[in-house]
Design a protein around this motif. Structure first.
Motif, PDB file in Angstrom:
ATOM      1  N   SER A   1      71.121  61.940  22.562  1.00 36.85           N
ATOM      2  CA  SER A   1      71.374  60.734  23.367  1.00 36.85           C
ATOM      3  C   SER A   1      72.849  60.358  23.412  1.00 36.85           C
ATOM      4  CB  SER A   1      70.536  59.564  22.849  1.00 36.85           C
ATOM      5  OG  SER A   1      69.164  59.802  23.080  1.00 36.85           O
TER       6      SER A   1
ATOM      7  N   VAL B   1      74.624  62.778  25.718  1.00 33.28           N
ATOM      8  CA  VAL B   1      74.286  62.511  27.120  1.00 33.28           C
ATOM      9  C   VAL B   1      75.128  61.352  27.647  1.00 33.28           C
ATOM     10  CG1 VAL B   1      72.489  61.618  28.650  1.00 33.28           C
ATOM     11  CG2 VAL B   1      71.963  63.479  27.074  1.00 33.28           C
ATOM     12  N   SER B   2      75.271  60.299  26.840  1.00 31.48           N
ATOM     13  CA  SER B   2      76.052  59.137  27.258  1.00 31.48           C
ATOM     14  C   SER B   2      77.513  59.513  27.496  1.00 31.48           C
ATOM     15  CB  SER B   2      75.959  58.032  26.199  1.00 31.48           C
ATOM     16  OG  SER B   2      76.713  56.898  26.575  1.00 31.48           O
TER      17      SER B   2
ATOM     18  N   VAL C   1      77.799  61.557  30.715  1.00 30.49           N
ATOM     19  CA  VAL C   1      77.724  60.694  31.901  1.00 30.49           C
ATOM     20  C   VAL C   1      79.051  59.957  32.102  1.00 30.49           C
ATOM     21  CG1 VAL C   1      76.580  58.678  32.901  1.00 30.49           C
ATOM     22  CG2 VAL C   1      75.229  60.444  31.776  1.00 30.49           C
TER      23      VAL C   1
ATOM     24  N   LEU D   1      73.218  68.754  32.197  1.00 33.70           N
ATOM     25  CA  LEU D   1      72.478  67.503  31.989  1.00 33.70           C
ATOM     26  C   LEU D   1      71.151  67.494  32.741  1.00 33.70           C
ATOM     27  CD1 LEU D   1      74.999  64.519  31.995  1.00 33.70           C
ATOM     28  CD2 LEU D   1      73.634  65.383  30.112  1.00 33.70           C
TER      29      LEU D   1
ATOM     30  N   ILE E   1      67.678  67.330  30.686  1.00 36.09           N
ATOM     31  CA  ILE E   1      66.817  66.149  30.735  1.00 36.09           C
ATOM     32  C   ILE E   1      65.474  66.476  31.361  1.00 36.09           C
ATOM     33  CG2 ILE E   1      66.590  63.858  31.774  1.00 36.09           C
ATOM     34  CD1 ILE E   1      69.624  63.554  31.415  1.00 36.09           C
TER      35      ILE E   1
ATOM     36  N   SER F   1      69.287  60.035  32.559  1.00 33.63           N
ATOM     37  CA  SER F   1      69.815  59.925  31.191  1.00 33.63           C
ATOM     38  C   SER F   1      69.366  58.629  30.515  1.00 33.63           C
ATOM     39  CB  SER F   1      71.342  60.004  31.215  1.00 33.63           C
ATOM     40  OG  SER F   1      71.898  58.925  31.950  1.00 33.63           O
ATOM     41  N   THR F   2      69.319  57.529  31.278  1.00 33.43           N
ATOM     42  CA  THR F   2      68.869  56.258  30.694  1.00 33.43           C
ATOM     43  C   THR F   2      67.407  56.337  30.286  1.00 33.43           C
ATOM     44  OG1 THR F   2      70.429  55.097  32.131  1.00 33.43           O
ATOM     45  CG2 THR F   2      68.745  53.768  31.061  1.00 33.43           C
TER      46      THR F   2
ATOM     47  N   THR G   1      67.102  58.476  27.207  1.00 37.81           N
ATOM     48  CA  THR G   1      67.679  57.850  26.017  1.00 37.81           C
ATOM     49  C   THR G   1      66.760  56.793  25.414  1.00 37.81           C
ATOM     50  OG1 THR G   1      69.922  58.225  26.829  1.00 37.81           O
ATOM     51  CG2 THR G   1      69.648  56.525  25.160  1.00 37.81           C
TER      52      THR G   1
END
Length: 590
Positions: free
Chosen positions: A60, A63-64, A67, A280, A284, A345-346, A349
């Motif tokens: 997570s 990923v953040s 992004v 990504l 995901i 991604s959100t 996460t």
């Protein structure tokens, strides 16, 4: 997982990411259309492509940060100097009206359709307010709408992602704490996150400006410095406030794009961002288990219909009310809101943590988001071009060349293009050349050459070809190498003054303009001696003493004369030549 599984999983993710993008480019499709199914299939068919297991708790946060890099790159294409007046007001309205309306509409529709709790519906609703440059940009490349409409959509897609990320973190914090968050605390959380993000963005932009403009970093260090600054600032902001790093990243990108004469567009950085986007999406989508889709597909399609047919048209209508946009442009805004990487991604996460907390229906958040992303991308991707044509918002199919150089003969060539019915954009580095271009009534490109002629800069300006016409042979040759992109405008340069003369020009490839011997020195000398650039209707063959420079066909497509290309007459077009001055019945001198 064993080391063998980690090797295999990592290799598969990278290969699928790049392979899907290559295939999408050959099929002329947005990459996401193939990336999502590829990742989903890999996750379903193998036990190795599971990034949450490959990376564990680091998945997570990584990923953040990824992004944040994507949003910084998107911000590099958002020059505040080009977003003014009515377009800026429309973007601001799309952000706040879109947030205030899309969130409750999506949540109210999701709860009964997916049979999930109010808490999960609120989380899914805030996830689905975002759009994203990773999907909006590729779709607009196919449509090529007018400049203002394009800028509005790109700005909205980039800014709404940062807003959605912060609100997603707020809703997650509220659900995790069991609603022990008062309205005052929620407002304080949003304001503090925005404050941290803005402060971090300003600090990061200041540091980058100092390093890029004063230290004199080269190509490699300039790229790695930007990467380090974005990751460092975004990580620091996220430590203080969840997802505040997204705000900082977009502010850094916009600030660097707006500051003049900074070489921020680096080919390697764009390559890195392309790889990150592919990795990504594959990673995901691989986390979506096929069994989780069993009872989600049809309800999620219903939710997509609400977003496409109700939420977006209402948001667009209210946001553009009283604006200068024509009705057909407002209608197209109401038909363009695909979901992208930030939504994915959100959801990836936060959904797993909500499942662990026992929030009812939280296990449906990720698969529902996956279905909405796939459906909206397919729907808008397949319908954007015919809808744009029906609404007549597609950009002109006529060529729009960028002329690099400001010598008198180059300015005369720009005026000849205008006479032939083409839109012309010019760029020059010297102040006296820029003054000459303005005095001739030609449009002058702002900022640095790479920002205008490469990547999204060329897309925003609608540039179809770049003509390198300066009197510096080595500059022309090097610029041709830097600007040449597989999916970018065609790039042409002048021949060097003499065979083998120059430091790098004789050793670099590139499409060379005009007949052999027509170098910048020869062209400038003949123009000073009285030769004129003429526009001949009907494209007659060049008369004696006239050198063919360009042809423009009846559809407005510009074709340069090169050593490889022969003369192809077209009755409805024009021929542009350089020939003796004085009276000429077949073409007026420019």
């Amino acid at each position: 997982m064993t080391s063998e599984q980690i090797f295999a999983g990592t290799a598969l993710i990278v290969v699928l990411a790049v392979g899907s993008q290559i295939l999408a480019g050959r099929l002329r499709l947005p990459g996401i259309i193939l990336l999502l199914p590829a990742g989903f299939a890999a996750g379903a068919l193998t036990d190795d492509v599971h990034p949450d297991k490959l990376l564990g708790p680091a998945f997570s946060p990584l990923v953040s940060l990824a992004v944040a890099i994507i949003l910084y790159d998107a911000g590099l294409e958002l020059d505040l100097r080009r977003l003014t007046g009515d377009a800026r007001r429309t973007v601001v309205r799309l952000i706040w009206i879109g947030t205030l309306l899309t969130w409750p509409i999506a949540a109210l529709a999701a709860a009964p359709l997916l049979d999930i709790s109010t808490q999960s519906a609120a989380m899914l609703g805030v996830i689905l307010i975002v759009s994203g440059p990773t999907v909006v940009g590729p779709l607009l490349n196919f449509v090529r709408p007018g400049g203002e409409l394009r800028r509005i959509l790109l700005w909205e897609g980039s800014l709404i992602d940062a807003v959605g990320g912060v609100l997603g973190a707020l809703v997650f914090a509220a659900l995790e704490s069991g609603y022990r968050v008062s309205p005052g605390s929620a407002a304080l959380h949003v304001l503090s996150s925005a404050g941290v993000g803005i402060a971090g963005g300003v600090l990061g932009a200041g540091v980058l400006w100092l390093l890029l403009s004063r230290v004199g970093l080269g190509e490699i260090l300039g790229t790695t410095t930007q990467l380090a600054a974005v990751v460092g600032i975004a990580a620091g902001c996220n430590v203080l406030r969840d997802d505040a790093g997204l705000i900082a990243a977009i502010i850094m990108g916009v600030a660097m794009a707006t500051l003049a004469d900074l070489p921020v567009r680096r080919p390697f950085f764009e390559t890195l961002v392309s790889l990150i986007i592919g990795v990504l999406f594959v990673s995901i989508s691989a986390t979506v288990a096929p069994v989780s889709l069993r009872h989600v597909v049809l309800p999620a399609l219903g939710l997509t219909a609400v977003l496409v047919l109700v939420a977006r048209p209402v948001v667009a209508a209210l946001s553009t009310f009283g604006s200068d946009l024509e009705r057909r442009e407002r209608c197209f805004l109401g038909w363009m809101a695909p979901r992208g990487i930030v939504a994915a991604s959100t959801a990836a996460t936060f959904s797993a943590s909500l499942v662990d907390k026992g929030i009812g229906g939280a296990e449906k958040i990720l698969p529902a988001t996956f279905i909405v992303i796939v459906t909206t991308v397919l729907l808008y991707g397949l319908s954007a071009v015919p809808v744009a044509r029906r609404l007549q918002v597609t950009g002109s199919t006529r060529s729009r060349p960028l002329l690099v150089g400001g010598d008198p003969w180059v300015v005369a060539l720009g005026r000849a293009f205008l006479e032939a019915g083409l839109e012309v954009l010019m760029w020059a580095g010297e102040p006296d050349q820029r003054d000459r271009i303005r005095a001739a009534g030609l449009e002058l490109a702002p900022g640095e050459l790479l920002a205008t002629a490469a990547g999204k800069g060329a897309e925003l300006e609608g540039i179809t070809s770049v003509l390198l016409l300066t009197n510096q042979d080595d500059f022309n040759a090097l610029a041709a190498v830097l600007l040449q992109r597989e999916d970018g405008p065609e790039v042409y340069r002048l021949a060097e003054r003499a065979q083998g003369r120059g430091v790098v020009a004789p050793f670099l490839d590139g499409e060379v303009l005009f007949a052999r011997g027509l170098s910048s020195a020869v062209l400038a000398g003949r123009h000073r001696a009285g030769a004129a650039i003429r526009v001949h209707p009907g494209q007659p063959p060049p008369a004696k003493g006239h050198d063919l420079l360009f042809t423009v066909d009846e559809n407005g497509r510009l074709r340069p004369a090169t050593s490889r290309a022969g003369f192809e007459p077209s009755p409805g077009g024009y021929a542009i030549t350089l020939g003796p001055g004085g009276a000429d019945l077949r073409g007026e001198p420019v």
